[in-house]
Scaffold this motif. Structure first.
Motif, PDB file in Angstrom:
ATOM      1  N   SER A  66       0.835  -1.199   0.000  1.00  0.00           N
ATOM      2  CA  SER A  66       0.000   0.000   0.000  1.00  0.00           C
ATOM      3  C   SER A  66       0.874   1.256   0.000  1.00  0.00           C
ATOM      4  O   SER A  66       2.092   1.186  -0.180  1.00  0.00           O
ATOM      5  N   ARG A  70      -3.253   5.917  -0.552  1.00  0.00           N
ATOM      6  CA  ARG A  70      -4.337   4.932  -0.558  1.00  0.00           C
ATOM      7  C   ARG A  70      -4.916   4.738   0.841  1.00  0.00           C
ATOM      8  O   ARG A  70      -6.123   4.562   0.995  1.00  0.00           O
ATOM      9  N   ILE A  71      -4.054   4.744   1.831  1.00  0.00           N
ATOM     10  CA  ILE A  71      -4.538   4.609   3.217  1.00  0.00           C
ATOM     11  C   ILE A  71      -5.422   5.792   3.582  1.00  0.00           C
ATOM     12  O   ILE A  71      -6.486   5.632   4.212  1.00  0.00           O
ATOM     13  N   ARG A  74      -8.784   5.353   2.024  1.00  0.00           N
ATOM     14  CA  ARG A  74      -9.605   4.371   2.739  1.00  0.00           C
ATOM     15  C   ARG A  74     -10.176   4.967   4.023  1.00  0.00           C
ATOM     16  O   ARG A  74     -11.353   4.745   4.337  1.00  0.00           O
ATOM     17  N   ASP A 250      -6.679  -6.360   1.102  1.00  0.00           N
ATOM     18  CA  ASP A 250      -6.813  -4.902   1.167  1.00  0.00           C
ATOM     19  C   ASP A 250      -5.813  -4.368   2.187  1.00  0.00           C
ATOM     20  O   ASP A 250      -6.149  -4.131   3.342  1.00  0.00           O
ATOM     21  N   SER A 251      -4.566  -4.187   1.748  1.00  0.00           N
ATOM     22  CA  SER A 251      -3.529  -3.733   2.683  1.00  0.00           C
ATOM     23  C   SER A 251      -3.808  -2.326   3.188  1.00  0.00           C
ATOM     24  O   SER A 251      -3.505  -1.998   4.346  1.00  0.00           O
ATOM     25  N   ALA A 252      -4.413  -1.480   2.366  1.00  0.00           N
ATOM     26  CA  ALA A 252      -4.751  -0.128   2.811  1.00  0.00           C
ATOM     27  C   ALA A 252      -5.759  -0.166   3.953  1.00  0.00           C
ATOM     28  O   ALA A 252      -5.686   0.638   4.891  1.00  0.00           O
TER      29      ALA A 252
END
Length: 294
Positions: A66, A70-71, A74, A250-252
């Motif tokens: 990620s 992106r984090i 989210r 979904d690493s974010a």
């Protein structure tokens, strides 16, 4: 030839600083130090996030690692539109409720048993191997057992939190009760104080600093216990979101959930610190040179 000696040059007397001047300088120095500390912290965060963003854009696969942008997306999505399983605030409240209930039960139990065993050498010797064995059991195993025993609801998560919090508070309360000045206890007994009076008037006040210092770590463990319990099996909560994000790669989402828990832990740390300062106003303040920023 003149025998007169030249007059000595006039010297100005040093200006003595008043107490108010000294205090003002000390306050300015403290304020400057705090400002520089926060600026350095901010710079470290900016460098860290910037290097992560660049690395994930040009060198590593952001699908697995990620990246900050992106984090952030989210987090904004969860706050504004909610998660796939309902409102973010509901998920957060489930986790906080589990942590608070387990924290209260574990802290009270840890203080009671810690003080009792700290003042009773015989009971401490009898129960020592059992306490050490219980403390050595992996908590993740207990979390899985609690889900089987108590189901996916509140009870299994509270049980996990209690186990984590209890031992942190217990060992500090035990040590604090052991460190009480023996002369104070002997003098109180000479004056006719009973066992409970000694505990209330001497042991508990003396062990307060030990107990309160353990609460900082204990609440962090309470949040960890709630998340671990939810990760092992649950129907809602931040740990449930992490488990679902892992299942969908979904690493974010995983990072976003971690940030939310971190913010809650920092707010709780601030609240416990204020409580500690209010309850321990009688302690002499530390000098600026001996303070350590953590």
């Amino acid at each position: 030839m003149s025998l007169e000696t030249p007059a000595a040059p006039a010297t100005s007397l040093p200006v003595l600083e008043t107490e108010q001047d000294i205090l003002t300088k000390a306050k300015r120095a403290t304020s400057r130090r705090k400002r520089n500390t926060w600026l350095l912290r901010l710079a470290l965060v900016v460098v860290w996030l910037g290097s992560w963003e660049l690395t994930a854009t040009y060198w590593i696969d952001p699908f697995f690692y990620s990246k900050p942008s992106r984090i952030w997306q989210r987090l904004v999505e969860w706050v504004t539109s909610g998660t796939d399983f309902g409102s973010l605030w509901y998920q957060l409240w489930v986790t906080v409720e589990e942590a608070l209930v387990g924290f209260a039960i574990g802290a009270v139990a840890g203080v009671i048993f810690g003080v009792i065993l700290g003042r009773s050498q015989y009971l401490a010797d009898v129960l020592a191997p059992f306490i050490k064995a219980a403390n050595a059991v992996p908590r993740i195993v207990l979390a899985s057992l609690f889900v089987i025993w108590f189901g996916l609801g509140l009870a299994s998560k509270v049980a996990t939190v209690v186990v984590l919090v209890f031992f942190v508070v217990f060992f500090n309360a035990f040590t604090g009760a052991r460190e009480v000045d023996r002369n104070l206890i002997d003098n109180a007994r000479i004056l006719g104080a009973g066992r409970m009076q000694v505990i209330k008037a001497i042991v508990l006040p003396s062990a307060t600093s030990w107990i309160l210092s353990s609460l900082h770590t204990a609440f962090g463990f309470a949040l960890i216990g709630a998340v671990v319990g939810e990760y092992a099996g649950s129907k809602a909560g931040i740990g449930f979101l992490i488990s679902n994000a892992q299942g969908t790669f979904d690493s974010a989402g995983i990072y976003a959930a971690m940030i939310i828990i971190t913010v809650v832990a920092l707010l709780a740390e601030w609240g416990i610190g204020n409580l500690e300062n209010r309850l321990l106003r009688w302690r002499p303040s530390m000098s600026a040179s001996s303070q350590t920023v953590i």
